[in-house]
Write an enzyme that holds these catalytic residues in place. Structure first.
Site, PDB file in Angstrom:
ATOM      1  N   ARG A 146       3.178   1.271  -2.970  1.00 50.31           N
ATOM      2  CA  ARG A 146       2.183   0.348  -3.058  1.00 50.31           C
ATOM      3  C   ARG A 146       0.574   0.722  -3.299  1.00 50.31           C
ATOM      4  NH1 ARG A 146       4.266  -4.242  -0.450  1.00 50.31           N
ATOM      5  NH2 ARG A 146       3.189  -5.367  -2.354  1.00 50.31           N
ATOM      6  N   PRO A 147       0.548   1.723  -4.467  1.00 52.41           N
ATOM      7  CA  PRO A 147      -0.710   2.278  -4.796  1.00 52.41           C
ATOM      8  C   PRO A 147      -1.655   1.305  -5.607  1.00 52.41           C
ATOM      9  CG  PRO A 147       0.781   2.894  -6.588  1.00 52.41           C
ATOM     10  CD  PRO A 147       1.798   2.241  -5.395  1.00 52.41           C
ATOM     11  N   ILE A 148      -3.018   1.760  -5.477  1.00 53.72           N
ATOM     12  CA  ILE A 148      -3.921   0.492  -6.290  1.00 53.72           C
ATOM     13  C   ILE A 148      -4.996   1.313  -7.040  1.00 53.72           C
ATOM     14  CG2 ILE A 148      -4.128  -1.031  -4.191  1.00 53.72           C
ATOM     15  CD1 ILE A 148      -6.856   0.209  -3.504  1.00 53.72           C
ATOM     16  N   ASP A 149      -4.208   2.391  -7.721  1.00 53.06           N
ATOM     17  CA  ASP A 149      -4.825   3.201  -8.770  1.00 53.06           C
ATOM     18  C   ASP A 149      -5.120   2.445 -10.069  1.00 53.06           C
ATOM     19  OD1 ASP A 149      -1.916   3.166  -8.913  1.00 53.06           O
ATOM     20  OD2 ASP A 149      -2.191   4.127 -10.880  1.00 53.06           O
ATOM     21  N   LYS A 169       2.360 -18.674  -1.839  1.00 54.99           N
ATOM     22  CA  LYS A 169       1.669 -17.574  -0.784  1.00 54.99           C
ATOM     23  C   LYS A 169       0.848 -16.584  -1.669  1.00 54.99           C
ATOM     24  CE  LYS A 169       3.874 -13.796   0.735  1.00 54.99           C
ATOM     25  NZ  LYS A 169       3.081 -12.537   0.156  1.00 54.99           N
ATOM     26  N   ASN A 170       1.370 -16.071  -2.920  1.00 56.40           N
ATOM     27  CA  ASN A 170       0.637 -15.096  -3.769  1.00 56.40           C
ATOM     28  C   ASN A 170      -0.281 -15.532  -4.570  1.00 56.40           C
ATOM     29  OD1 ASN A 170       2.308 -13.266  -2.103  1.00 56.40           O
ATOM     30  ND2 ASN A 170       3.842 -13.125  -3.849  1.00 56.40           N
ATOM     31  N   ARG A 212      -1.307  -6.798   2.276  1.00 55.37           N
ATOM     32  CA  ARG A 212      -1.466  -6.295   0.851  1.00 55.37           C
ATOM     33  C   ARG A 212      -2.588  -7.078   0.074  1.00 55.37           C
ATOM     34  NH1 ARG A 212      -0.652  -2.171  -2.299  1.00 55.37           N
ATOM     35  NH2 ARG A 212      -0.276  -2.743  -4.451  1.00 55.37           N
ATOM     36  N   ILE A 269      11.031  -2.471 -10.021  1.00 57.36           N
ATOM     37  CA  ILE A 269       9.582  -2.659  -9.765  1.00 57.36           C
ATOM     38  C   ILE A 269       9.219  -1.803  -8.437  1.00 57.36           C
ATOM     39  CG2 ILE A 269       7.965  -4.262  -8.991  1.00 57.36           C
ATOM     40  CD1 ILE A 269       9.130  -4.958 -11.788  1.00 57.36           C
ATOM     41  N   ARG A 319       5.362 -14.242   7.507  1.00 54.80           N
ATOM     42  CA  ARG A 319       4.173 -13.842   6.970  1.00 54.80           C
ATOM     43  C   ARG A 319       4.102 -14.550   5.600  1.00 54.80           C
ATOM     44  NH1 ARG A 319       3.383  -7.676   5.614  1.00 54.80           N
ATOM     45  NH2 ARG A 319       1.694  -8.691   4.492  1.00 54.80           N
ATOM     46  N   CYS A 351       4.227  -5.192   3.225  1.00 52.95           N
ATOM     47  CA  CYS A 351       5.380  -4.930   3.395  1.00 52.95           C
ATOM     48  C   CYS A 351       5.885  -3.303   3.022  1.00 52.95           C
ATOM     49  CB  CYS A 351       6.530  -5.779   2.824  1.00 52.95           C
ATOM     50  SG  CYS A 351       6.543  -7.398   3.730  1.00 52.95           S
ATOM     51  N   ASP A 402      11.008 -10.188  -5.763  1.00 45.42           N
ATOM     52  CA  ASP A 402      10.898 -10.920  -4.556  1.00 45.42           C
ATOM     53  C   ASP A 402      12.305 -11.634  -4.114  1.00 45.42           C
ATOM     54  OD1 ASP A 402       7.385 -11.537  -4.844  1.00 45.42           O
ATOM     55  OD2 ASP A 402       8.386  -9.753  -4.162  1.00 45.42           O
TER      56      ASP A 402
HETATM   57  C1  EPZ Z   1       2.591  -8.808  -5.857  1.00 45.93           C
HETATM   58  O1  EPZ Z   1       2.491  -7.408  -5.346  1.00 45.93           O
HETATM   59  C2  EPZ Z   1       3.251  -9.663  -4.747  1.00 45.93           C
HETATM   60  N1  EPZ Z   1       2.266  -9.505  -3.604  1.00 45.93           N
HETATM   61  C3  EPZ Z   1       4.566  -9.030  -4.483  1.00 45.93           C
HETATM   62  O2  EPZ Z   1       5.166 -10.033  -3.518  1.00 45.93           O
HETATM   63  C4  EPZ Z   1       5.244  -8.958  -5.539  1.00 45.93           C
HETATM   64  O3  EPZ Z   1       6.541  -8.264  -5.238  1.00 45.93           O
HETATM   65  C5  EPZ Z   1       4.460  -7.951  -6.533  1.00 45.93           C
HETATM   66  O4  EPZ Z   1       3.426  -8.513  -6.838  1.00 45.93           O
HETATM   67  C6  EPZ Z   1       5.599  -8.079  -7.829  1.00 45.93           C
HETATM   68  O5  EPZ Z   1       5.891  -9.308  -8.265  1.00 45.93           O
HETATM   69  C7  EPZ Z   1       1.173 -10.402  -3.428  1.00 45.93           C
HETATM   70  O6  EPZ Z   1       1.061 -11.250  -4.472  1.00 45.93           O
HETATM   71  C8  EPZ Z   1       0.324 -10.331  -2.238  1.00 45.93           C
HETATM   72  P1  EPZ Z   1       2.371  -5.133  -8.361  1.00 45.93           P
HETATM   73  P2  EPZ Z   1       1.659  -6.261  -6.111  1.00 45.93           P
HETATM   74  O7  EPZ Z   1       0.974  -4.732  -8.453  1.00 45.93           O
HETATM   75  O8  EPZ Z   1       0.654  -7.000  -6.584  1.00 45.93           O
HETATM   76  C9  EPZ Z   1       2.911  -0.474  -9.117  1.00 45.93           C
HETATM   77  C10 EPZ Z   1       6.216 -10.878  -1.566  1.00 45.93           C
HETATM   78  O9  EPZ Z   1       7.200 -10.621  -1.150  1.00 45.93           O
HETATM   79  N2  EPZ Z   1       1.598  -0.418  -8.878  1.00 45.93           N
HETATM   80  O10 EPZ Z   1       2.947  -6.168  -9.404  1.00 45.93           O
HETATM   81  O11 EPZ Z   1       1.344  -5.266  -5.044  1.00 45.93           O
HETATM   82  C11 EPZ Z   1       3.567  -0.857  -7.751  1.00 45.93           C
HETATM   83  O12 EPZ Z   1       3.798   0.114  -6.854  1.00 45.93           O
HETATM   84  C12 EPZ Z   1       5.456  -9.713  -2.059  1.00 45.93           C
HETATM   85  O13 EPZ Z   1       5.621 -11.920  -1.470  1.00 45.93           O
HETATM   86  C13 EPZ Z   1       1.057   0.867  -9.379  1.00 45.93           C
HETATM   87  O14 EPZ Z   1       1.460   1.945  -9.679  1.00 45.93           O
HETATM   88  O15 EPZ Z   1       2.818  -5.918  -6.949  1.00 45.93           O
HETATM   89  C14 EPZ Z   1       4.846  -1.482  -8.075  1.00 45.93           C
HETATM   90  O16 EPZ Z   1       5.779  -0.557  -8.271  1.00 45.93           O
HETATM   91  C15 EPZ Z   1       6.257  -8.222  -1.827  1.00 45.93           C
HETATM   92  N3  EPZ Z   1      -0.384   0.915  -9.273  1.00 45.93           N
HETATM   93  C16 EPZ Z   1       4.430  -2.109  -9.513  1.00 45.93           C
HETATM   94  O17 EPZ Z   1       3.294  -1.339 -10.149  1.00 45.93           O
HETATM   95  C17 EPZ Z   1      -1.193  -0.431  -8.808  1.00 45.93           C
HETATM   96  O18 EPZ Z   1      -2.344  -0.208  -8.839  1.00 45.93           O
HETATM   97  C18 EPZ Z   1       4.266  -3.673  -9.350  1.00 45.93           C
HETATM   98  O19 EPZ Z   1       3.362  -3.782  -8.305  1.00 45.93           O
HETATM   99  C19 EPZ Z   1      -0.727  -1.446  -8.592  1.00 45.93           C
HETATM  100  C20 EPZ Z   1       0.811  -1.272  -8.571  1.00 45.93           C
END
Ligand code: EPZ
Length: 430
Positions: free
Chosen positions: A122-125, A22-23, A93, A327, A397, A117, A305
């Protein structure tokens, strides 16, 4: 509202086929619109988030042809709008991948802030930091992320945190930026590599995906491709933990064993037997499960996950285990539900201290998010008596035909949408 109803106590036996990741698929569908030629994508999982993203891509004008439930043709040449905002896209997301794709191709993007979820803020900074470093202006207003760049230039980006989404999003925009981009402290997940391979098959120039330094040289145009998504390591791991928790013997087929190394290692520590073949793994749970310690980390560490599913297995293992979630800051919401099933778990900050009990007892529980929902289904299959899982839309989902695949392994589980159907199931299995 649909529910899963489960009668526990039946060890899972047999074989299960794993679908596409999915991801990886969500990012690849977004990247597919970066060319004006037709892209064919196969091994797509037929799950809600995929269908929401396909609908959003179609809404901005891309041509989407569903060849079958697992195969789609996309042509981005008809896109007439770079603004993506509807009630569905706000719920997922991965909507943020459309920012990187549209910014890379059209130098403009306007996308609803991502949902997803509730496992943390879930920031995108980091995504925004990357786009700005390439020369884009990025504003967030009225629930929309608006990005625009007169010139999108390659640059050197260091990600303060390992982020799958930011790594993939920046890689997509950089694929069509001018010049060279280096992403340091990049995520190394298999789905990051899959997206890089997909973009490369369209003519992108990307090196180093799967390591913590990815180098991209932007190209003017991307071209057509035919691509098949990698198997979903998280779906695979979920079935491996289900075999362990129910004392079963399951062959999980269509996987890449290397992607499952952390999961396999923990199942071995918990006392299971795991046999690896070219594209499958066999998990056998013999005797009482044993306690162990787990910390979630970016790949190749233990996947966040898979954290709830691991905790469910440890909840009925002998001894005291710990699960540390490094995480996300809110990924233990399932613990209260599991406690209703007899678990003995105490959460202190980001550590769950798990005192194994002999077995779970069936109860009515709510799925708090996608992976925790799947974990509660596993607990229900291991429990004594009947479990009803509510809010299963979260599970749908990310898992295709979850109850059907589990029934294929001997689980007594059904999806019901009324009290009458629920009672009918309970009568049937008692
Ligand atoms: C992806 O989420 C996956 N989702 C998540 O899977 C998965 O848990 C995660 O990667 C980690 O492997 C999708 O691919 C759609 P991150 P993502 O950016 O990209 C912080 C599932 O169950 N962060 O790797 O959102 C964040 O808050 C889902 O399929 C920032 O601070 O995860 C987290 O603490 C749940 N700023 C850490 O980094 C940002 O701009 C890792 O998040 C982005 C992230």
């Amino acid at each position: 509202m649909d529910q899963y109803v489960i009668k526990g106590g039946y060890p899972l036996q047999g074989e299960v086929e794993i679908g596409g990741a999915k991801n990886a698929a969500l990012a690849i569908l977004a990247a597919a619109i970066m060319t004006d030629e037709t892209v064919t994508i196969d091994n797509l999982p037929n799950v809600r988030d995929i269908n929401v993203l396909l609908q959003a891509i179609e809404e901005i004008g891309a041509k989407v042809e569903r060849v079958d439930v697992h195969k789609v043709k996309i042509n981005g040449s008809f896109i007439r709008d770079v603004s993506v905002d509807n009630e569905f896209i706000r719920k997922i997301r991965a909507s943020y991948y459309l920012i990187g794709a549209l910014l890379g191709k059209y130098r403009r993007a306007e996308v609803a802030l991502p949902g997803g979820c509730d496992i943390g803020s879930r920031p995108i900074d980091l995504h925004i930091k990357g786009f700005k470093a390439m020369g884009a202006s990025v504003d967030i207003a009225h629930g929309l992320v608006k990005a625009e760049a007169k010139e999108l230039k390659g640059t050197h980006i260091y990600l303060d945190k390992v982020s799958v989404g930011a790594t993939i999003n920046i890689m997509m925009a950089a694929a069509m930026a001018e010049g060279k981009t280096v992403i340091e402290n990049a995520a190394k997940e298999p789905h990051v590599v899959d997206v890089a391979n997909f973009l490369s098959s369209m003519g992108a120039n990307i090196r180093g995906a799967g390591t913590d330094v990815i180098r991209i040289v932007g190209v003017e145009k991307l071209h057509k491709t035919e691509y098949s998504i990698i198997p979903d390591q998280i779906e695979a791991g979920t079935f491996m933990f289900a075999a362990a928790a129910t004392g079963g013997d399951v062959l999980v087929k269509n996987v890449i064993p290397k992607h499952l190394e952390a999961t396999t290692a923990k199942l071995l520590e918990a006392g299971c037997e795991v046999e690896e073949f070219d594209d499958s793994v066999r998990v056998r749970s013999v005797g009482r499960l044993q306690h162990t310690q787990v910390t979630t980390l970016p790949y190749p560490g233990f996947p966040t996950d898979m954290q709830p599913q691991m905790a469910v297995v440890l909840g009925i293992a002998e001894g005291t285990s710990t699960v540390t979630e490094s995480i996300f800051e809110n990924r233990f919401r399932y613990v209260d539900e599991l406690t209703r099933m007899g678990a003995n778990i105490k959460v202190e900050s980001n550590i769950a201290i798990i005192n194994g009990v002999s077995r779970y007892t069936g109860a009515r529980v709510n799925a708090p998010d996608l992976r925790a929902g799947a974990a509660l289904v596993i607990a229900g299959m291991a429990a004594e008596g009947i479990t009803v899982v509510d809010d299963i839309h979260y599970i749908e989902r990310g898992y295709e035909n979850f109850d059907g695949k589990l029934r294929g392994l001997g689980a007594k589980i059904e999806k019901v949408s009324s009290e009458k159907e629920l009672q009918k199931f309970i009568l049937k299995v008692s």
